[in-house]
Design a protein around this motif. Structure first.
Motif, PDB file in Angstrom:
ATOM      1  N   THR A  44      34.465  43.556  17.618  1.00 60.04           N
ATOM      2  CA  THR A  44      33.419  44.426  17.088  1.00 60.04           C
ATOM      3  C   THR A  44      33.614  45.851  17.577  1.00 60.04           C
ATOM      4  O   THR A  44      34.265  46.097  18.597  1.00 60.04           O
ATOM      5  N   TYR A  45      33.046  46.762  16.820  1.00 64.51           N
ATOM      6  CA  TYR A  45      33.210  48.185  17.106  1.00 64.51           C
ATOM      7  C   TYR A  45      31.894  48.873  16.784  1.00 64.51           C
ATOM      8  O   TYR A  45      31.281  48.614  15.746  1.00 64.51           O
ATOM      9  N   VAL A  46      31.437  49.729  17.686  1.00 59.01           N
ATOM     10  CA  VAL A  46      30.199  50.472  17.472  1.00 59.01           C
ATOM     11  C   VAL A  46      30.562  51.852  16.936  1.00 59.01           C
ATOM     12  O   VAL A  46      31.278  52.611  17.585  1.00 59.01           O
ATOM     13  N   THR A  47      30.091  52.143  15.730  1.00 58.66           N
ATOM     14  CA  THR A  47      30.431  53.407  15.089  1.00 58.66           C
ATOM     15  C   THR A  47      29.642  54.561  15.711  1.00 58.66           C
ATOM     16  O   THR A  47      28.728  54.356  16.519  1.00 58.66           O
ATOM     17  N   GLU A  48      30.017  55.781  15.315  1.00 56.10           N
ATOM     18  CA  GLU A  48      29.311  56.961  15.819  1.00 56.10           C
ATOM     19  C   GLU A  48      27.867  57.006  15.333  1.00 56.10           C
ATOM     20  O   GLU A  48      27.046  57.757  15.869  1.00 56.10           O
ATOM     21  N   GLY A  50      26.026  54.300  15.467  1.00 55.29           N
ATOM     22  CA  GLY A  50      25.349  53.254  16.213  1.00 55.29           C
ATOM     23  C   GLY A  50      25.360  51.896  15.542  1.00 55.29           C
ATOM     24  O   GLY A  50      24.674  50.974  15.988  1.00 55.29           O
ATOM     25  N   GLU A  51      26.149  51.734  14.472  1.00 51.85           N
ATOM     26  CA  GLU A  51      26.239  50.447  13.780  1.00 51.85           C
ATOM     27  C   GLU A  51      27.369  49.609  14.358  1.00 51.85           C
ATOM     28  O   GLU A  51      28.434  50.124  14.713  1.00 51.85           O
ATOM     29  N   GLU A  52      27.155  48.312  14.456  1.00 48.41           N
ATOM     30  CA  GLU A  52      28.181  47.393  14.956  1.00 48.41           C
ATOM     31  C   GLU A  52      28.971  46.838  13.777  1.00 48.41           C
ATOM     32  O   GLU A  52      28.402  46.234  12.875  1.00 48.41           O
ATOM     33  N   ASN A 202      33.358  51.455   9.463  1.00 48.88           N
ATOM     34  CA  ASN A 202      33.797  52.432  10.463  1.00 48.88           C
ATOM     35  C   ASN A 202      34.449  53.666   9.847  1.00 48.88           C
ATOM     36  O   ASN A 202      35.072  54.459  10.535  1.00 48.88           O
TER      37      ASN A 202
END
Length: 301
Positions: A44-48, A50-52, A202
């Motif tokens: 998983t990656y948290v975007t700028e 704030g979304e996962e 992303n």
């Protein structure tokens, strides 16, 4: 070196060489996207914002979201199975001074420009980035060089009055308007309600929206308006656009199959809606393409 074909097209060795090179490099890039397995499992990656977002996590597209990475692999399958063979076959026909072959090549190159502009700008940076740029540049160069191969007034004169001009014009204008509405609705929602467009994942911007709203939509409407004005150049503008729409049908289908197989959750509406729409547009597009090619191949006297 060029050779004149009939009265409306010259055969350029530069176009032939570039088209063969593009087909070969596209197969190499697509094969790498499908078969080159390395990287970690999906994470998983948290975007700028704030979304996962779940990443694809493997191969060339490991840093893209699961939705986008699986979609890119679906496109790679279609490039190998359909687009590259079409490019080679139409290049062969063009080399034999076939005007329909030249138009098919123009459409195949238009799709290559669209595809590699999209992947160069929207895929996360990977080992084949420079190859994507080469494919985009070579496709664009070959496309414009091929455009110069046609004597547009002579070619336009070959289209007969028997063609359903108003229907084709309506189809092109309607396609442009519908595409504009589909892409503008999320943008308007973003401006009015501060609602981020779905499936942005992303990505930092909407590359497909830029290409469709900035290039495809204006050209489709322009081609329709030209035809309504009885300007046969509208057929010449419409043909590569029709080919792009036609090739988008298997591409969207392969992307959807790849995404579902990779574990992307899609509702029935998200699957059926786009596929049904493109199948309808593509079916009408096939009929129009056949009519135009037949008219070019056997011009009225």
């Amino acid at each position: 070196m060029v050779q004149r074909s009939e009265d409306c097209m010259v055969v350029s060795t530069a176009v032939i060489g570039l088209s063969i090179l593009i087909a070969v490099l596209a197969v190499v890039a697509s094969a790498a996207g499908i078969f080159w397995e390395f990287g970690t499992d999906p994470t998983t990656y948290v975007t700028e914002r704030g979304e996962e977002v779940e990443l694809y996590g493997q191969g060339l597209y490991r840093y893209d979201s699961l939705f986008r990475g699986a979609g890119f692999r679906g496109t790679d399958v279609i490039v190998i199975l359909i687009v590259a063979p079409l490019l080679l076959i139409s290049t062969y026909l063009y080399r034999r001074r076939s005007v329909p072959g030249g138009l098919l090549l123009l459409g195949a190159l238009a799709f290559m420009v669209y595809n590699y502009a999209s992947i160069s700008l929207s895929a996360s940076f990977n080992q084949l980035f420079l190859l994507y740029v080469v494919l985009f540049s070579a496709s664009l160069l070959a496309f414009f060089q091929l455009l110069r191969s046609f004597d547009v007034p002579s070619l336009s004169a070959r289209f007969s009055e028997r063609l359903p001009r108003r229907f084709i014009a309506g189809y092109m204008i309607a396609s442009g308007v519908v595409t504009a509405v589909v892409w503008l609705m999320p943008q308007i929602a973003w401006i009015v309600d501060d609602e981020i467009p779905e499936r942005m994942d992303n990505a930092t911007t909407m590359v497909t929206d830029v290409l469709d709203l900035g290039i495809i939509v204006p050209l489709t409407i322009i081609s329709g308006v030209l035809l309504l004005r009885r300007d046969p150049r509208g057929y010449f503008v419409a043909f590569p656009l029709l080919m792009v729409v036609l090739l988008l049908v298997p591409m969207i289908s392969a992307q959807t199959a790849s995404q579902v197989t990779a574990g992307v959750t899609l509702s029935a509406g998200e699957i059926i809606g786009p596929l049904a729409g493109f199948i309808v547009l593509g079916s009408i597009g096939v009929w129009i393409i056949v009519r135009l090619l037949r008219d070019i191949a056997y011009p009225a006297t």
